[in-house]
Design a protein around this motif. Structure first.
Motif, PDB file in Angstrom:
ATOM      1  N   ALA A 153     -12.171  -8.203   0.369  1.00  0.00           N
ATOM      2  CA  ALA A 153     -11.044  -8.328   1.299  1.00  0.00           C
ATOM      3  C   ALA A 153     -11.442  -9.215   2.464  1.00  0.00           C
ATOM      4  CB  ALA A 153     -10.619  -6.952   1.806  1.00  0.00           C
ATOM      5  N   GLU A 154     -10.449  -9.906   3.027  1.00  0.00           N
ATOM      6  CA  GLU A 154     -10.619 -10.719   4.223  1.00  0.00           C
ATOM      7  C   GLU A 154      -9.569 -10.256   5.217  1.00  0.00           C
ATOM      8  OE1 GLU A 154     -10.614 -14.933   3.436  1.00  0.00           O
ATOM      9  OE2 GLU A 154     -11.685 -14.647   1.538  1.00  0.00           O
ATOM     10  N   LEU A 155     -10.027  -9.650   6.299  1.00  0.00           N
ATOM     11  CA  LEU A 155      -9.113  -9.037   7.252  1.00  0.00           C
ATOM     12  C   LEU A 155      -9.368  -9.558   8.656  1.00  0.00           C
ATOM     13  CD1 LEU A 155      -9.566  -5.444   5.851  1.00  0.00           C
ATOM     14  CD2 LEU A 155      -7.622  -6.940   5.464  1.00  0.00           C
ATOM     15  N   TYR A 156      -8.319  -9.601   9.473  1.00  0.00           N
ATOM     16  CA  TYR A 156      -8.486 -10.041  10.854  1.00  0.00           C
ATOM     17  C   TYR A 156      -7.450  -9.389  11.744  1.00  0.00           C
ATOM     18  CZ  TYR A 156      -4.565 -13.187   9.959  1.00  0.00           C
ATOM     19  OH  TYR A 156      -3.333 -13.701   9.627  1.00  0.00           O
ATOM     20  N   ASP A 157      -7.831  -9.265  13.005  1.00  0.00           N
ATOM     21  CA  ASP A 157      -6.927  -8.809  14.049  1.00  0.00           C
ATOM     22  C   ASP A 157      -6.760  -9.929  15.058  1.00  0.00           C
ATOM     23  OD1 ASP A 157      -6.212  -5.969  13.580  1.00  0.00           O
ATOM     24  OD2 ASP A 157      -8.386  -5.679  13.623  1.00  0.00           O
ATOM     25  N   LEU A 158      -5.567 -10.046  15.604  1.00  0.00           N
ATOM     26  CA  LEU A 158      -5.280 -10.994  16.682  1.00  0.00           C
ATOM     27  C   LEU A 158      -5.047 -10.179  17.946  1.00  0.00           C
ATOM     28  CD1 LEU A 158      -2.822 -13.394  14.827  1.00  0.00           C
ATOM     29  CD2 LEU A 158      -5.255 -13.762  15.306  1.00  0.00           C
ATOM     30  N   CYS A 159      -6.089 -10.074  18.758  1.00  0.00           N
ATOM     31  CA  CYS A 159      -6.014  -9.274  19.976  1.00  0.00           C
ATOM     32  C   CYS A 159      -7.174  -9.660  20.890  1.00  0.00           C
ATOM     33  CB  CYS A 159      -6.069  -7.787  19.645  1.00  0.00           C
ATOM     34  SG  CYS A 159      -7.585  -7.267  18.826  1.00  0.00           S
ATOM     35  N   PRO A 160      -7.122  -9.249  22.140  1.00  0.00           N
ATOM     36  CA  PRO A 160      -8.260  -9.495  23.025  1.00  0.00           C
ATOM     37  C   PRO A 160      -9.516  -8.801  22.489  1.00  0.00           C
ATOM     38  CG  PRO A 160      -6.330  -8.857  24.294  1.00  0.00           C
ATOM     39  CD  PRO A 160      -6.003  -8.618  22.848  1.00  0.00           C
ATOM     40  N   LEU A 161     -10.672  -9.448  22.672  1.00  0.00           N
ATOM     41  CA  LEU A 161     -11.920  -8.840  22.208  1.00  0.00           C
ATOM     42  C   LEU A 161     -12.191  -7.504  22.887  1.00  0.00           C
ATOM     43  CD1 LEU A 161     -14.330 -11.889  21.881  1.00  0.00           C
ATOM     44  CD2 LEU A 161     -13.245 -10.574  20.055  1.00  0.00           C
ATOM     45  N   ALA A 162     -11.660  -7.307  24.077  1.00  0.00           N
ATOM     46  CA  ALA A 162     -11.863  -6.042  24.786  1.00  0.00           C
ATOM     47  C   ALA A 162     -11.106  -4.880  24.149  1.00  0.00           C
ATOM     48  CB  ALA A 162     -11.454  -6.195  26.248  1.00  0.00           C
ATOM     49  N   THR A 163     -10.216  -5.166  23.212  1.00  0.00           N
ATOM     50  CA  THR A 163      -9.476  -4.102  22.522  1.00  0.00           C
ATOM     51  C   THR A 163     -10.444  -3.294  21.680  1.00  0.00           C
ATOM     52  OG1 THR A 163      -7.530  -5.525  22.406  1.00  0.00           O
ATOM     53  CG2 THR A 163      -7.576  -3.615  20.937  1.00  0.00           C
ATOM     54  N   ARG A 164     -10.430  -1.988  21.871  1.00  0.00           N
ATOM     55  CA  ARG A 164     -11.330  -1.105  21.128  1.00  0.00           C
ATOM     56  C   ARG A 164     -11.007  -1.146  19.639  1.00  0.00           C
ATOM     57  NH1 ARG A 164     -13.857   3.209  23.102  1.00  0.00           N
ATOM     58  NH2 ARG A 164     -14.931   2.890  21.136  1.00  0.00           N
ATOM     59  N   GLY A 165     -12.030  -0.991  18.815  1.00  0.00           N
ATOM     60  CA  GLY A 165     -11.873  -1.015  17.370  1.00  0.00           C
ATOM     61  C   GLY A 165     -10.838  -0.019  16.872  1.00  0.00           C
ATOM     62  N   ALA A 166     -10.759   1.124  17.526  1.00  0.00           N
ATOM     63  CA  ALA A 166      -9.792   2.153  17.120  1.00  0.00           C
ATOM     64  C   ALA A 166      -8.350   1.683  17.300  1.00  0.00           C
ATOM     65  CB  ALA A 166     -10.023   3.433  17.918  1.00  0.00           C
ATOM     66  N   GLN A 167      -8.146   0.657  18.129  1.00  0.00           N
ATOM     67  CA  GLN A 167      -6.806   0.128  18.380  1.00  0.00           C
ATOM     68  C   GLN A 167      -6.501  -1.124  17.560  1.00  0.00           C
ATOM     69  OE1 GLN A 167      -4.865   2.056  20.255  1.00  0.00           O
ATOM     70  NE2 GLN A 167      -6.661   3.351  20.357  1.00  0.00           N
ATOM     71  N   ARG A 168      -7.400  -1.481  16.670  1.00  0.00           N
ATOM     72  CA  ARG A 168      -7.225  -2.677  15.841  1.00  0.00           C
ATOM     73  C   ARG A 168      -6.860  -2.265  14.414  1.00  0.00           C
ATOM     74  NH1 ARG A 168     -12.491  -6.307  17.278  1.00  0.00           N
ATOM     75  NH2 ARG A 168     -12.300  -6.260  19.547  1.00  0.00           N
ATOM     76  N   PRO A 169      -5.652  -2.531  13.981  1.00  0.00           N
ATOM     77  CA  PRO A 169      -5.206  -2.074  12.660  1.00  0.00           C
ATOM     78  C   PRO A 169      -6.061  -2.578  11.496  1.00  0.00           C
ATOM     79  CG  PRO A 169      -3.359  -2.940  13.920  1.00  0.00           C
ATOM     80  CD  PRO A 169      -4.582  -3.220  14.709  1.00  0.00           C
ATOM     81  N   GLN A 170      -6.453  -3.835  11.533  1.00  0.00           N
ATOM     82  CA  GLN A 170      -7.218  -4.366  10.406  1.00  0.00           C
ATOM     83  C   GLN A 170      -8.666  -3.867  10.416  1.00  0.00           C
ATOM     84  OE1 GLN A 170      -5.603  -6.002   7.813  1.00  0.00           O
ATOM     85  NE2 GLN A 170      -3.963  -5.192   9.087  1.00  0.00           N
ATOM     86  N   TRP A 171      -9.233  -3.636  11.601  1.00  0.00           N
ATOM     87  CA  TRP A 171     -10.566  -3.039  11.651  1.00  0.00           C
ATOM     88  C   TRP A 171     -10.508  -1.620  11.090  1.00  0.00           C
ATOM     89  CZ3 TRP A 171     -15.343  -3.952  11.214  1.00  0.00           C
ATOM     90  CH2 TRP A 171     -16.279  -2.945  11.456  1.00  0.00           C
ATOM     91  N   GLN A 172      -9.435  -0.914  11.371  1.00  0.00           N
ATOM     92  CA  GLN A 172      -9.282   0.428  10.818  1.00  0.00           C
ATOM     93  C   GLN A 172      -9.212   0.373   9.293  1.00  0.00           C
ATOM     94  OE1 GLN A 172      -9.670   3.352  12.530  1.00  0.00           O
ATOM     95  NE2 GLN A 172     -10.358   1.784  13.966  1.00  0.00           N
ATOM     96  N   ILE A 225     -16.251  -6.910  16.755  1.00  0.00           N
ATOM     97  CA  ILE A 225     -15.920  -5.533  16.382  1.00  0.00           C
ATOM     98  C   ILE A 225     -15.702  -4.700  17.648  1.00  0.00           C
ATOM     99  CG2 ILE A 225     -16.706  -3.422  15.260  1.00  0.00           C
ATOM    100  CD1 ILE A 225     -18.333  -5.173  13.367  1.00  0.00           C
ATOM    101  N   GLU A 226     -16.688  -4.725  18.506  1.00  0.00           N
ATOM    102  CA  GLU A 226     -16.616  -4.029  19.799  1.00  0.00           C
ATOM    103  C   GLU A 226     -17.298  -4.908  20.831  1.00  0.00           C
ATOM    104  OE1 GLU A 226     -15.126  -1.406  20.902  1.00  0.00           O
ATOM    105  OE2 GLU A 226     -14.741  -0.127  19.172  1.00  0.00           O
ATOM    106  N   LEU A 227     -16.713  -5.028  21.993  1.00  0.00           N
ATOM    107  CA  LEU A 227     -17.253  -5.895  23.023  1.00  0.00           C
ATOM    108  C   LEU A 227     -18.414  -5.250  23.779  1.00  0.00           C
ATOM    109  CD1 LEU A 227     -16.911  -8.664  24.300  1.00  0.00           C
ATOM    110  CD2 LEU A 227     -15.268  -7.657  25.883  1.00  0.00           C
ATOM    111  N   GLU A 228     -18.292  -3.984  24.103  1.00  0.00           N
ATOM    112  CA  GLU A 228     -19.314  -3.302  24.903  1.00  0.00           C
ATOM    113  C   GLU A 228     -20.436  -2.765  24.017  1.00  0.00           C
ATOM    114  OE1 GLU A 228     -18.015  -0.468  27.802  1.00  0.00           O
ATOM    115  OE2 GLU A 228     -16.088  -1.499  28.024  1.00  0.00           O
ATOM    116  N   ARG A 229     -21.650  -2.902  24.502  1.00  0.00           N
ATOM    117  CA  ARG A 229     -22.851  -2.495  23.750  1.00  0.00           C
ATOM    118  C   ARG A 229     -22.794  -1.026  23.332  1.00  0.00           C
ATOM    119  NH1 ARG A 229     -26.197  -3.937  20.263  1.00  0.00           N
ATOM    120  NH2 ARG A 229     -28.313  -3.304  20.542  1.00  0.00           N
TER     121      ARG A 229
END
Length: 113
Positions: free
Chosen positions: A32-51, A73-77
């Motif tokens: 699969a090839e998946l992507y989200d279009l959102c700010p990098l600061a958006t948490r993974g839990a809020q990204r539909p394709q990451w889910q 995937i996630e901006l903060e360490r």
């Protein structure tokens, strides 16, 4: 293998094309090839394709995710560490094309130096 990209302002097609090329060069099968279009600061839990990526990994439909860099995937360490622990608990792995591989100790936050 699942390819994943997150882009705030640009088109992810070029990134996915690069990821696909590298995966195929290594003999990996891309499921699969998946992507989200959102700010990098958006948490993974809020990204539909990451889910969806996590669902594929959780159900064993894929064992690995290939991403350009960990910040996609996630901006903060601290959140990156949470994702790594979750992947490890699933027996899954993540490969980051533009980042050097870290030691297990550094990944889990228990390494020195």
């Amino acid at each position: 293998m699942v390819l994943y990209a997150c882009h705030e302002l640009s088109d992810p097609v070029t990134t996915l094309r690069l990821l696909r090329s590298r995966a195929l060069d290594r003999g990996w099968v891309v499921h699969a090839e998946l992507y989200d279009l959102c700010p990098l600061a958006t948490r993974g839990a809020q990204r539909p394709q990451w889910q969806l990526v996590m669902k594929l990994l959780t159900h064993g439909d894929a064992q690995t995710v290939l991403v350009l860099k960990e910040a996609q995937i996630e901006l903060e360490r601290r959140h990156q560490m949470d994702v790594r622990r979750r992947l490890e608990s699933l027996g899954a792995t993540a490969h980051f094309l533009l980042e050097p591989r870290r030691s297990r100790g550094e990944v889990l936050g228990c390494g020195g130096g």
